[in-house]
Design a protein around this motif. Structure first.
Motif, mmCIF file in Angstrom:
data_model
loop_
_atom_site.group_PDB
_atom_site.id
_atom_site.type_symbol
_atom_site.label_atom_id
_atom_site.label_comp_id
_atom_site.label_asym_id
_atom_site.label_seq_id
_atom_site.Cartn_x
_atom_site.Cartn_y
_atom_site.Cartn_z
ATOM 1 N N ALA A 69 0.815 -1.216 0.000
ATOM 2 C CA ALA A 69 0.000 0.000 0.000
ATOM 3 C C ALA A 69 0.849 1.266 0.000
ATOM 4 O O ALA A 69 0.318 2.368 0.003
ATOM 5 C CB ALA A 69 -0.933 -0.002 1.210
ATOM 6 N N GLY A 70 2.179 1.108 0.038
ATOM 7 C CA GLY A 70 3.063 2.267 0.016
ATOM 8 C C GLY A 70 3.413 2.808 1.377
ATOM 9 O O GLY A 70 3.965 3.905 1.481
ATOM 10 N N GLU A 71 3.132 2.050 2.439
ATOM 11 C CA GLU A 71 3.404 2.498 3.806
ATOM 12 C C GLU A 71 4.611 1.753 4.360
ATOM 13 O O GLU A 71 4.499 0.829 5.166
ATOM 14 C CB GLU A 71 2.175 2.296 4.683
ATOM 15 C CG GLU A 71 0.989 3.139 4.290
ATOM 16 C CD GLU A 71 1.260 4.631 4.428
ATOM 17 O OE1 GLU A 71 2.189 5.001 5.171
ATOM 18 O OE2 GLU A 71 0.532 5.417 3.790
ATOM 19 N N GLU A 72 5.790 2.140 3.913
ATOM 20 C CA GLU A 72 7.003 1.416 4.249
ATOM 21 C C GLU A 72 7.311 1.480 5.741
ATOM 22 O O GLU A 72 7.754 0.489 6.337
ATOM 23 C CB GLU A 72 8.181 1.971 3.453
ATOM 24 C CG GLU A 72 9.478 1.201 3.619
ATOM 25 C CD GLU A 72 9.385 -0.234 3.148
ATOM 26 O OE1 GLU A 72 10.120 -1.086 3.697
ATOM 27 O OE2 GLU A 72 8.567 -0.524 2.247
ATOM 28 N N ALA A 73 7.098 2.639 6.379
ATOM 29 C CA ALA A 73 7.393 2.758 7.811
ATOM 30 C C ALA A 73 6.514 1.812 8.627
ATOM 31 O O ALA A 73 6.987 1.146 9.559
ATOM 32 C CB ALA A 73 7.195 4.196 8.281
ATOM 33 N N TYR A 74 5.232 1.736 8.276
ATOM 34 C CA TYR A 74 4.350 0.812 8.982
ATOM 35 C C TYR A 74 4.747 -0.627 8.729
ATOM 36 O O TYR A 74 4.672 -1.474 9.624
ATOM 37 C CB TYR A 74 2.898 1.069 8.560
ATOM 38 C CG TYR A 74 2.185 2.000 9.500
ATOM 39 C CD1 TYR A 74 2.625 3.304 9.662
ATOM 40 C CD2 TYR A 74 1.106 1.580 10.250
ATOM 41 C CE1 TYR A 74 2.002 4.166 10.542
ATOM 42 C CE2 TYR A 74 0.466 2.430 11.135
ATOM 43 C CZ TYR A 74 0.925 3.720 11.275
ATOM 44 O OH TYR A 74 0.307 4.554 12.163
ATOM 45 N N ALA A 75 5.143 -0.940 7.502
ATOM 46 C CA ALA A 75 5.580 -2.298 7.186
ATOM 47 C C ALA A 75 6.781 -2.694 8.044
ATOM 48 O O ALA A 75 6.822 -3.794 8.611
ATOM 49 C CB ALA A 75 5.919 -2.406 5.707
ATOM 50 N N LYS A 76 7.758 -1.801 8.174
ATOM 51 C CA LYS A 76 8.931 -2.093 8.995
ATOM 52 C C LYS A 76 8.559 -2.230 10.467
ATOM 53 O O LYS A 76 9.079 -3.101 11.175
ATOM 54 C CB LYS A 76 9.963 -0.971 8.828
ATOM 55 C CG LYS A 76 10.644 -0.940 7.470
ATOM 56 C CD LYS A 76 11.664 0.192 7.417
ATOM 57 C CE LYS A 76 12.386 0.229 6.082
ATOM 58 N NZ LYS A 76 13.349 1.350 6.006
ATOM 59 N N TRP A 77 7.668 -1.371 10.924
ATOM 60 C CA TRP A 77 7.251 -1.393 12.330
ATOM 61 C C TRP A 77 6.655 -2.746 12.693
ATOM 62 O O TRP A 77 7.087 -3.402 13.650
ATOM 63 C CB TRP A 77 6.236 -0.272 12.555
ATOM 64 C CG TRP A 77 5.804 -0.037 13.972
ATOM 65 C CD1 TRP A 77 6.357 -0.530 15.110
ATOM 66 C CD2 TRP A 77 4.710 0.788 14.376
ATOM 67 N NE1 TRP A 77 5.689 -0.068 16.213
ATOM 68 C CE2 TRP A 77 4.677 0.743 15.802
ATOM 69 C CE3 TRP A 77 3.771 1.561 13.699
ATOM 70 C CZ2 TRP A 77 3.709 1.440 16.523
ATOM 71 C CZ3 TRP A 77 2.829 2.256 14.427
ATOM 72 C CH2 TRP A 77 2.795 2.199 15.821
ATOM 73 N N PHE A 78 5.682 -3.189 11.925
ATOM 74 C CA PHE A 78 4.976 -4.405 12.305
ATOM 75 C C PHE A 78 5.740 -5.674 11.936
ATOM 76 O O PHE A 78 5.529 -6.715 12.558
ATOM 77 C CB PHE A 78 3.571 -4.385 11.721
ATOM 78 C CG PHE A 78 2.741 -3.289 12.325
ATOM 79 C CD1 PHE A 78 2.458 -3.304 13.676
ATOM 80 C CD2 PHE A 78 2.292 -2.224 11.566
ATOM 81 C CE1 PHE A 78 1.728 -2.281 14.265
ATOM 82 C CE2 PHE A 78 1.564 -1.204 12.134
ATOM 83 C CZ PHE A 78 1.278 -1.231 13.493
ATOM 84 N N ALA A 79 6.628 -5.570 10.964
ATOM 85 C CA ALA A 79 7.495 -6.719 10.689
ATOM 86 C C ALA A 79 8.454 -6.961 11.850
ATOM 87 O O ALA A 79 8.943 -8.084 12.042
ATOM 88 C CB ALA A 79 8.270 -6.489 9.396
ATOM 89 N N ALA A 80 8.723 -5.907 12.647
ATOM 90 C CA ALA A 80 9.671 -6.025 13.765
ATOM 91 C C ALA A 80 9.026 -6.567 15.035
ATOM 92 O O ALA A 80 9.724 -6.843 16.018
ATOM 93 C CB ALA A 80 10.287 -4.653 14.055
ATOM 94 N N VAL A 81 7.696 -6.730 15.047
ATOM 95 C CA VAL A 81 7.028 -7.239 16.236
ATOM 96 C C VAL A 81 7.339 -8.726 16.388
ATOM 97 O O VAL A 81 7.153 -9.516 15.470
ATOM 98 C CB VAL A 81 5.505 -7.041 16.149
ATOM 99 C CG1 VAL A 81 4.814 -7.664 17.366
ATOM 100 C CG2 VAL A 81 5.169 -5.557 16.052
ATOM 101 N N SER A 82 7.813 -9.103 17.563
ATOM 102 C CA SER A 82 8.066 -10.519 17.841
ATOM 103 C C SER A 82 7.301 -10.919 19.092
ATOM 104 O O SER A 82 7.110 -10.123 20.009
ATOM 105 C CB SER A 82 9.562 -10.780 18.045
ATOM 106 O OG SER A 82 10.060 -10.045 19.147
ATOM 107 N N GLY A 83 6.852 -12.154 19.111
ATOM 108 C CA GLY A 83 6.079 -12.621 20.253
ATOM 109 C C GLY A 83 4.679 -12.042 20.246
ATOM 110 O O GLY A 83 4.246 -11.388 19.291
ATOM 111 N N GLU A 84 3.961 -12.275 21.320
ATOM 112 C CA GLU A 84 2.581 -11.811 21.444
ATOM 113 C C GLU A 84 2.549 -10.347 21.861
ATOM 114 O O GLU A 84 3.103 -9.965 22.896
ATOM 115 C CB GLU A 84 1.836 -12.652 22.481
ATOM 116 C CG GLU A 84 0.392 -12.223 22.694
ATOM 117 C CD GLU A 84 -0.267 -12.926 23.862
ATOM 118 O OE1 GLU A 84 -1.402 -12.561 24.213
ATOM 119 O OE2 GLU A 84 0.371 -13.837 24.431
#
Length: 437
Positions: free
Chosen positions: A128-143
């Motif tokens: 969708a063109g939201e690279e910052a959000y993509a990086k943010w949520f890709a970095a979430v680990s665990g619950e």
């Protein structure tokens, strides 16, 4: 939408920099338009007749399974109502039909975000063109959003111009936090983020009130609200170019609590009792809230969620008539004295008395905006009602930022005689007069 494209930054930057609630309508340009094969379904959607619109889009898809617009809209309806299996089904269909469609990826990313499926949402934010959000949520680990504790009652340390409650960050001392359901994530000040040892996993430069600031995104180990602690929480903070806090912070507050936090809890915004009541969100607590409302004779109101913005069904009346439909409902924030904001030509068409000689220069999601004092005959949300109360009209705001008309949004001052329970499990609002039990 902006030129037909979803612009998440215009929606969220106000939250990232702890913007207030004044005239905080989602200022997206224009209404969503029917593309092909929509017809009556689009008219029903625009009018807020969501169940009828859903059936109409399904009928279109039975006849034309390749109809992108119908698939995307039917998926959007599921997302609004928190019906995630249906939302996923139709939004996946839309992505399959048009792999490059940013709107479909945006909505599907939001669908996975709402379910804490962060690994699944990240590629759709990227598409969708939201690279910052993509990086943010890709970095979430665990619950994420782990809830410890069952109940918290937080006394408001301040009510006006906006309520403040105490919370602690990473086990530190209690500090004051604002809350606002027009904001998305939990946001900290740059000072608090630095003291908590946070490092951003993604950053972006965003416009803010005629200038620009840096919005940073990361993960917070612990956020305690009285008897409830949240662990592994997505968090944002903003800074100037030099790394300082954005804007003054005279009370030394820690930041702002947004809708994503409340969506993981069963929350009562007890305006009459000047407290925030938080409970663990489960089917059992949802059932208890429904039963308590029934015993008190409180009728449930529908709840729809578009991005971080809460909507329900309400009405506005003026000298020339009244209109019932979808309204925004906003809790917390710095709403000032205005009980509601009327959008577009609503005030004029309903004959609401307005004072166009006294324009009010403000910002809505960091965009300059001009509103005017007005005095509706009545505004109503279920059994909650205010008559001849001070409001504002915002003639330049679009009525249909998400494709459906939103003629007004209710704010802080409207809610003061009531307590409102927001149930994201059943997607219902319960509005009752007086203090919560």
């Amino acid at each position: 939408m902006t030129d037909g494209k979803w612009d998440r930054r215009s929606l969220l930057r106000g939250a990232a920099v702890l913007a207030g609630a004044a005239a905080a309508a989602p200022l997206l340009d224009g209404a969503a338009t029917a593309l092909s094969g929509g017809g009556d379904a689009d008219a029903l959607f625009k009018a807020g007749e969501f169940e009828k619109a859903g059936r109409a889009y399904e009928e279109i898809l039975r006849k034309d399974p390749e109809n992108l617009h119908a698939a995307r809209r039917r998926g959007q309806l599921g997302l609004l109502a928190g019906e995630f299996p249906a939302a996923e089904k139709y939004l996946k269909q839309a992505v399959r039909l048009a792999p490059g469609d940013k709107d479909a990826h945006y909505l599907l990313g939001d669908c996975y975000l709402r379910q804490d499926k962060f690994a699944l949402c990240a590629p759709h934010w990227r598409a969708a063109g939201e690279e910052a959000y993509a990086k943010w949520f890709a970095a979430v680990s665990g619950e994420a959003y782990q809830v410890h504790g069952d109940t918290a009652r937080l006394e408001w340390k301040q009510t006006d111009p906006g309520p403040l409650v105490e919370a602690s960050v990473n086990g530190g001392p209690p500090m004051r936090f604002a809350f606002y359901t027009g904001a998305s994530n939990l946001s900290l000040t740059a000072t608090v983020a630095k003291a908590a040892g946070l490092s951003p996993v993604a950053s972006q430069k965003v416009e803010f009130e005629g200038g620009s600031v840096w919005a940073h995104y990361g993960m917070l180990d612990s956020f305690r609200l009285g008897g409830i602690e949240l662990r592994n929480v997505p968090v944002g903070w903003s800074s100037t170019e030099s790394g300082e806090d954005v804007g003054p912070n005279p009370d030394g507050g820690g930041g702002m609590i947004g809708t994503w936090v409340f969506a993981h809890l069963l929350t009562t915004f007890d305006y009459a009792g000047r407290q925030l009541i938080l409970r663990r969100r489960t089917p059992e607590t949802s059932g208890k809230a429904r039963a308590a409302a029934a015993r008190a004779g409180v009728e449930p109101l529908p709840l729809w969620l578009a991005d971080q913005f809460l909507h329900s069904r309400g009405s506005v009346a003026g000298a020339d008539g009244s209109r019932t439909g979808i309204v925004g409902v906003n809790f917390g924030g710095s709403g000032g004295e205005s009980a509601a904001v009327l959008f577009g030509e609503t005030a004029e068409k309903l004959g609401v008395r307005a004072d166009y000689d006294r324009p009010l220069g403000t910002f809505a999601h960091s965009h300059p905006a001009v509103t005017y004092p007005c005095y509706p005959k009545e505004i109503r949300l279920g059994e909650a009602v205010a008559r001849e109360i001070y409001c504002e009209t915002h003639p330049q705001a679009g009525l249909a930022p998400y494709g459906f008309d939103v003629r007004a949004a209710f704010f802080h001052c409207f809610h003061k005689p009531y307590n409102i329970t927001v149930d994201f499990t059943a997607m219902r609002l319960y509005v009752a007069r007086g203090k919560a039990a």
